[in-house]
Scaffold this motif. Sequence first.
Motif, PDB file in Angstrom:
ATOM      1  N   SER A   2      55.855  -6.235  20.108  1.00 54.52           N
ATOM      2  CA  SER A   2      55.806  -4.802  20.335  1.00 54.52           C
ATOM      3  C   SER A   2      56.975  -4.327  21.182  1.00 54.52           C
ATOM      4  O   SER A   2      57.413  -3.192  21.072  1.00 54.52           O
ATOM      5  N   GLN A   3      57.486  -5.187  22.051  1.00 55.34           N
ATOM      6  CA  GLN A   3      58.620  -4.852  22.900  1.00 55.34           C
ATOM      7  C   GLN A   3      59.744  -5.860  22.685  1.00 55.34           C
ATOM      8  O   GLN A   3      59.492  -7.017  22.354  1.00 55.34           O
ATOM      9  N   PRO A   4      60.998  -5.441  22.840  1.00 51.42           N
ATOM     10  CA  PRO A   4      62.116  -6.369  22.645  1.00 51.42           C
ATOM     11  C   PRO A   4      62.017  -7.592  23.550  1.00 51.42           C
ATOM     12  O   PRO A   4      61.697  -7.475  24.731  1.00 51.42           O
ATOM     13  N   GLU A   5      62.262  -8.734  22.989  1.00 50.13           N
ATOM     14  CA  GLU A   5      62.268  -9.974  23.766  1.00 50.13           C
ATOM     15  C   GLU A   5      63.515 -10.759  23.376  1.00 50.13           C
ATOM     16  O   GLU A   5      63.465 -11.806  22.760  1.00 50.13           O
ATOM     17  N   GLU A 115      65.195 -13.538  18.926  1.00 46.85           N
ATOM     18  CA  GLU A 115      63.897 -13.248  19.541  1.00 46.85           C
ATOM     19  C   GLU A 115      62.889 -14.302  19.103  1.00 46.85           C
ATOM     20  O   GLU A 115      63.123 -15.060  18.164  1.00 46.85           O
ATOM     21  N   ASN A 116      61.777 -14.330  19.803  1.00 42.24           N
ATOM     22  CA  ASN A 116      60.602 -15.135  19.395  1.00 42.24           C
ATOM     23  C   ASN A 116      60.846 -16.636  19.429  1.00 42.24           C
ATOM     24  O   ASN A 116      60.458 -17.358  18.508  1.00 42.24           O
ATOM     25  N   TRP A 119      66.895 -20.190  20.475  1.00 41.19           N
ATOM     26  CA  TRP A 119      67.830 -19.832  19.405  1.00 41.19           C
ATOM     27  C   TRP A 119      67.973 -20.927  18.353  1.00 41.19           C
ATOM     28  O   TRP A 119      68.174 -20.640  17.165  1.00 41.19           O
ATOM     29  N   ASP A 120      67.860 -22.196  18.781  1.00 43.95           N
ATOM     30  CA  ASP A 120      68.013 -23.305  17.838  1.00 43.95           C
ATOM     31  C   ASP A 120      66.680 -23.946  17.478  1.00 43.95           C
ATOM     32  O   ASP A 120      66.642 -25.021  16.879  1.00 43.95           O
ATOM     33  N   LYS A 121      65.587 -23.270  17.831  1.00 43.35           N
ATOM     34  CA  LYS A 121      64.263 -23.829  17.539  1.00 43.35           C
ATOM     35  C   LYS A 121      63.328 -22.734  17.021  1.00 43.35           C
ATOM     36  O   LYS A 121      62.215 -22.551  17.503  1.00 43.35           O
ATOM     37  N   GLY A 122      63.800 -22.003  16.035  1.00 40.34           N
ATOM     38  CA  GLY A 122      62.931 -21.044  15.374  1.00 40.34           C
ATOM     39  C   GLY A 122      63.102 -19.595  15.751  1.00 40.34           C
ATOM     40  O   GLY A 122      62.436 -18.734  15.161  1.00 40.34           O
ATOM     41  N   ALA A 123      63.956 -19.274  16.718  1.00 40.59           N
ATOM     42  CA  ALA A 123      64.176 -17.870  17.065  1.00 40.59           C
ATOM     43  C   ALA A 123      64.692 -17.108  15.840  1.00 40.59           C
ATOM     44  O   ALA A 123      65.391 -17.670  14.993  1.00 40.59           O
ATOM     45  N   ASN A 124      64.337 -15.835  15.758  1.00 40.72           N
ATOM     46  CA  ASN A 124      64.724 -15.075  14.583  1.00 40.72           C
ATOM     47  C   ASN A 124      65.105 -13.652  14.942  1.00 40.72           C
ATOM     48  O   ASN A 124      65.102 -13.267  16.112  1.00 40.72           O
ATOM     49  N   CYS A 125      65.426 -12.874  13.919  1.00 42.95           N
ATOM     50  CA  CYS A 125      65.767 -11.460  14.088  1.00 42.95           C
ATOM     51  C   CYS A 125      65.216 -10.723  12.874  1.00 42.95           C
ATOM     52  O   CYS A 125      65.934 -10.478  11.919  1.00 42.95           O
ATOM     53  N   VAL A 126      63.942 -10.408  12.923  1.00 43.60           N
ATOM     54  CA  VAL A 126      63.237  -9.860  11.763  1.00 43.60           C
ATOM     55  C   VAL A 126      63.025  -8.350  11.845  1.00 43.60           C
ATOM     56  O   VAL A 126      62.344  -7.775  10.991  1.00 43.60           O
TER      57      VAL A 126
END
Length: 236
Positions: A2-5, A115-116, A119-126
């Motif tokens: 819901s909020q930027p992370e 986010e989420n 960066w090298d273990k599943g982070a994304n930008c959806v």
Amino acid sequence: VSQPEDISHKYSSDVTNFKCTMKLYLDEVDGAWVSQVENFDIVIISAGHWFFRPLMYYENGQLVGCNKCGMENVTDLTHYYGYRKAFKTAFRTLTNLKSYKGVTFFRTFSPSHFENGEWDKGANCVRTKPFTKEEMKLDGYILETYLTPVDEFKEAQIEARKSGLKFLMLDTTEIMLLRPDGHPNNYGHSKDKNVTINDCVHWCLPGPVDTWNEILLYMLDIESPTASDSKLKRAF
């Protein structure tokens, strides 16, 4: 979410995914580039995320420090040191070339949007829409990475004017910071490749990055409509 992370700062600090430490000679320019650049009408200088990786810094042929090399007796000078020195060398080279008469553009830092997760273990930008100015601010390491070469550019611009050269800044950092929706994410590689790192650094085409071309053309036209038209005809 819901909020930027935005966990992009971890992208700039976690070096476990990099398999080698590169050598960077901060006071030298590539011979092939400098031998041809005097013939260019338009030069665009830009750099960014490669400076976050482990680097060994050399000046006058001697090792002076590093960025995240983890080596004993080698001073970690951070990525800001190498970033500043590289731009200083590039700008100084152009202002010192006797026959260079081109227009130089400095394009500012382009932020990533992980986010989420790591960066090298599943982070994304959806995300599918831009941030508002209230949701994402230009601060922290992104602000410092932005300002570091800007300082060098301002000094180089003063020197360039003495030689009648035009040094202009293509300031894209803040507008791109607000565009987490413009990255390829998991579409940044072929579908048959087993890649676990999503691409939240590079930009989709077409996409927000097209704005850079629009700003560039506008700036060329504002500076000198006749000159920009002739330069573009020769370039394209």
